[in-house]
Design a protein around this motif. Structure first.
Motif, PDB file in Angstrom:
ATOM      1  N   ALA A 176       0.836  -1.203   0.000  1.00 26.06           N
ATOM      2  CA  ALA A 176       0.000   0.000   0.000  1.00 26.06           C
ATOM      3  C   ALA A 176       0.864   1.243   0.000  1.00 26.06           C
ATOM      4  N   ALA A 177       1.978   1.209   0.741  1.00 27.77           N
ATOM      5  CA  ALA A 177       2.881   2.358   0.748  1.00 27.77           C
ATOM      6  C   ALA A 177       3.479   2.571  -0.628  1.00 27.77           C
ATOM      7  N   ALA A 178       3.874   1.492  -1.271  1.00 28.05           N
ATOM      8  CA  ALA A 178       4.454   1.616  -2.605  1.00 28.05           C
ATOM      9  C   ALA A 178       3.435   2.142  -3.598  1.00 28.05           C
ATOM     10  N   LEU A 179       2.202   1.667  -3.490  1.00 24.73           N
ATOM     11  CA  LEU A 179       1.153   2.144  -4.381  1.00 24.73           C
ATOM     12  C   LEU A 179       0.975   3.645  -4.240  1.00 24.73           C
ATOM     13  N   ALA A 180       0.930   4.096  -3.012  1.00 23.78           N
ATOM     14  CA  ALA A 180       0.695   5.513  -2.793  1.00 23.78           C
ATOM     15  C   ALA A 180       1.841   6.364  -3.317  1.00 23.78           C
ATOM     16  N   MET A 181       3.051   5.860  -3.292  1.00 21.90           N
ATOM     17  CA  MET A 181       4.205   6.597  -3.804  1.00 21.90           C
ATOM     18  C   MET A 181       4.132   6.759  -5.307  1.00 21.90           C
ATOM     19  N   MET A 182       3.377   5.909  -5.981  1.00 23.20           N
ATOM     20  CA  MET A 182       3.427   5.852  -7.436  1.00 23.20           C
ATOM     21  C   MET A 182       3.074   7.145  -8.113  1.00 23.20           C
ATOM     22  N   THR A 183       2.169   7.873  -7.552  1.00 23.50           N
ATOM     23  CA  THR A 183       1.705   9.065  -8.238  1.00 23.50           C
ATOM     24  C   THR A 183       2.014  10.320  -7.439  1.00 23.50           C
TER      25      THR A 183
ATOM     26  N   ASP B  11       6.254  14.548 -20.868  1.00 24.46           N
ATOM     27  CA  ASP B  11       6.340  15.809 -21.593  1.00 24.46           C
ATOM     28  C   ASP B  11       5.371  16.859 -21.066  1.00 24.46           C
ATOM     29  N   SER B  12       4.345  16.422 -20.357  1.00 31.49           N
ATOM     30  CA  SER B  12       3.374  17.359 -19.791  1.00 31.49           C
ATOM     31  C   SER B  12       3.738  17.803 -18.384  1.00 31.49           C
ATOM     32  N   GLY B  13       4.868  17.310 -17.893  1.00 30.58           N
ATOM     33  CA  GLY B  13       5.307  17.678 -16.560  1.00 30.58           C
ATOM     34  C   GLY B  13       4.722  16.833 -15.450  1.00 30.58           C
ATOM     35  N   ARG B  14       4.056  15.747 -15.811  1.00 30.35           N
ATOM     36  CA  ARG B  14       3.488  14.865 -14.802  1.00 30.35           C
ATOM     37  C   ARG B  14       4.488  13.768 -14.444  1.00 30.35           C
ATOM     38  N   ILE B  15       4.335  13.241 -13.226  1.00 31.26           N
ATOM     39  CA  ILE B  15       5.212  12.169 -12.779  1.00 31.26           C
ATOM     40  C   ILE B  15       5.125  10.986 -13.737  1.00 31.26           C
ATOM     41  N   ALA B  16       6.284  10.506 -14.205  1.00 30.76           N
ATOM     42  CA  ALA B  16       6.347   9.320 -15.060  1.00 30.76           C
ATOM     43  C   ALA B  16       6.888   8.118 -14.286  1.00 30.76           C
TER      44      ALA B  16
ATOM     45  N   LEU C 136      15.052   3.222  -1.193  1.00 28.85           N
ATOM     46  CA  LEU C 136      15.005   2.695   0.167  1.00 28.85           C
ATOM     47  C   LEU C 136      14.500   1.255   0.169  1.00 28.85           C
ATOM     48  N   ASN C 137      13.514   0.988  -0.675  1.00 29.87           N
ATOM     49  CA  ASN C 137      12.896  -0.343  -0.728  1.00 29.87           C
ATOM     50  C   ASN C 137      13.138  -1.057  -2.051  1.00 29.87           C
ATOM     51  N   ASP C 138      14.013  -0.481  -2.903  1.00 27.40           N
ATOM     52  CA  ASP C 138      14.361  -1.071  -4.196  1.00 27.40           C
ATOM     53  C   ASP C 138      13.105  -1.321  -5.036  1.00 27.40           C
ATOM     54  N   ILE C 139      12.293  -0.262  -5.181  1.00 28.54           N
ATOM     55  CA  ILE C 139      11.046  -0.350  -5.941  1.00 28.54           C
ATOM     56  C   ILE C 139      11.032   0.720  -7.025  1.00 28.54           C
ATOM     57  N   ARG C 140      10.677   0.325  -8.237  1.00 26.64           N
ATOM     58  CA  ARG C 140      10.476   1.279  -9.321  1.00 26.64           C
ATOM     59  C   ARG C 140       8.986   1.387  -9.601  1.00 26.64           C
ATOM     60  N   ILE C 141       8.517   2.615  -9.647  1.00 27.33           N
ATOM     61  CA  ILE C 141       7.105   2.913  -9.786  1.00 27.33           C
ATOM     62  C   ILE C 141       6.901   3.669 -11.085  1.00 27.33           C
ATOM     63  N   SER C 142       5.879   3.300 -11.855  1.00 29.62           N
ATOM     64  CA  SER C 142       5.602   4.017 -13.096  1.00 29.62           C
ATOM     65  C   SER C 142       4.141   4.423 -13.156  1.00 29.62           C
ATOM     66  N   VAL C 143       3.891   5.569 -13.801  1.00 32.32           N
ATOM     67  CA  VAL C 143       2.548   6.115 -13.926  1.00 32.32           C
ATOM     68  C   VAL C 143       2.291   6.454 -15.386  1.00 32.32           C
ATOM     69  N   ARG C 144       1.158   6.028 -15.919  1.00 30.69           N
ATOM     70  CA  ARG C 144       0.733   6.391 -17.268  1.00 30.69           C
ATOM     71  C   ARG C 144      -0.668   6.967 -17.186  1.00 30.69           C
ATOM     72  N   TYR C 145      -0.946   7.920 -18.058  1.00 28.85           N
ATOM     73  CA  TYR C 145      -2.215   8.629 -18.016  1.00 28.85           C
ATOM     74  C   TYR C 145      -3.017   8.367 -19.296  1.00 28.85           C
ATOM     75  N   ASN C 146      -4.337   8.627 -19.176  1.00 24.15           N
ATOM     76  CA  ASN C 146      -5.235   8.484 -20.342  1.00 24.15           C
ATOM     77  C   ASN C 146      -5.196   7.096 -20.983  1.00 24.15           C
TER      78      ASN C 146
ATOM     79  N   LEU D 258      -1.107   2.314 -13.079  1.00 28.57           N
ATOM     80  CA  LEU D 258      -0.099   2.365 -12.035  1.00 28.57           C
ATOM     81  C   LEU D 258       0.590   1.012 -11.943  1.00 28.57           C
ATOM     82  N   THR D 259       1.917   1.038 -11.915  1.00 28.76           N
ATOM     83  CA  THR D 259       2.698  -0.196 -11.843  1.00 28.76           C
ATOM     84  C   THR D 259       3.753  -0.069 -10.752  1.00 28.76           C
ATOM     85  N   VAL D 260       3.858  -1.091  -9.913  1.00 30.06           N
ATOM     86  CA  VAL D 260       4.857  -1.118  -8.842  1.00 30.06           C
ATOM     87  C   VAL D 260       5.663  -2.402  -8.966  1.00 30.06           C
ATOM     88  N   GLY D 261       6.958  -2.257  -9.198  1.00 33.09           N
ATOM     89  CA  GLY D 261       7.814  -3.437  -9.265  1.00 33.09           C
ATOM     90  C   GLY D 261       7.332  -4.463 -10.264  1.00 33.09           C
ATOM     91  N   GLY D 262       6.730  -4.001 -11.375  1.00 30.32           N
ATOM     92  CA  GLY D 262       6.257  -4.910 -12.396  1.00 30.32           C
ATOM     93  C   GLY D 262       4.821  -5.380 -12.221  1.00 30.32           C
TER      94      GLY D 262
END
Length: 236
Positions: A7-14, A50-55, A61-71, A75-79
């Motif tokens: 849940a913490a990782a999810l919240a960090m995503m965006t 390109d729109s300035g939003r978090i990608a 700290l927890n070795d997690i990569r988080i990605s965000v895509r719009y439209n 939301l993706t956490v660690g795959g």
């Protein structure tokens, strides 16, 4: 506790995003935040589209990569992709499913403040607000009250859009408040967090830039000597 870590990782995503509907995105930050470092090491790193939003957000700290895509919002956490995201009329997330099948639910007041976060029937957090600032959090494991945390604030506006004090309280709370997808953040910078335990408080002081953004944050743990220093690094 594994569920709470996700849940913490999810919240960090965006972090710094504002709503499920990208048209509601409002960025009040004058310079993009590149990273947050602790004792010289980048703890969190950020990239933007390109729109300035978090990608992407890299949580070193927890070795997690988080990605965000719009439209649409993805939301993706660690795959692992977060499923079944539902938003309310204000654009805030009201439910989502984790990969293990657990479902999170969020409740808000009419002004968009998060009042309760719960994970199925085994965990919940109740939040109390006054004048656009979070003043109390109660953390429950099933029906058992585990901890009560109280918050005090400075007069400085929270211009970063971050709910940064990561201590104490439920570990997913600060990240949830930071995303913008889970309601409004506190309007001021926190000065003190105290818990129900003896000696359980942290005091915060800040160095701000000319726009009022945080350059560094000093945390005194209230035990007569222990402290942390966090540095906020911005792109030119």
């Amino acid at each position: 506790m594994k569920k709470l870590r996700f849940a913490a990782a999810l919240a960090m995503m965006t972090m710094l995003a504002c709503a499920c509907d990208p048209e509601h995105f409002e960025d009040d930050i004058d310079e993009p935040l590149a990273s947050i470092s602790y004792w010289g090491e980048d703890v969190y790193s950020f990239t933007y589209n390109d729109s300035g939003r978090i990608a992407t957000i890299t949580d070193n700290l927890n070795d997690i990569r988080i990605s965000v895509r719009y439209n649409p919002l993805m939301l993706t956490v660690g795959g692992y992709e977060i499923k079944n995201i539902k938003c309310n009329d204000m654009g805030y997330i009201e439910s989502y499913s984790e990969p293990d099948g657990a479902t999170a639910y969020c409740e808000y007041d009419a002004d968009g403040h998060l009042l309760q976060f719960r994970m199925d029937d085994f965990y919940k957090v109740d939040l109390k607000w006054e004048k656009d600032c979070l003043v109390q959090v109660k953390d429950y494991d099933e029906d058992d009250l585990m901890n009560t945390v109280n918050y005090e604030y400075k007069n400085d506006d929270n211009r970063n859009g971050l709910w940064i004090p990561l201590w104490p309280g439920p570990m997913e709370l600060p990240h949830l408040m930071t995303t913008g997808l889970f309601g409004k953040i506190p309007s001021k910078l926190v000065s003190r967090i105290s818990s129900q335990y003896p000696g359980g408080y942290n005091a915060f002081s800040y160095k701000l830039n000319k726009q009022g953004l945080i350059l560094s944050m000093h945390v005194d743990f209230g035990d007569g000597g222990s402290y942390d220093d966090w540095v906020f690094n911005y792109d030119d």
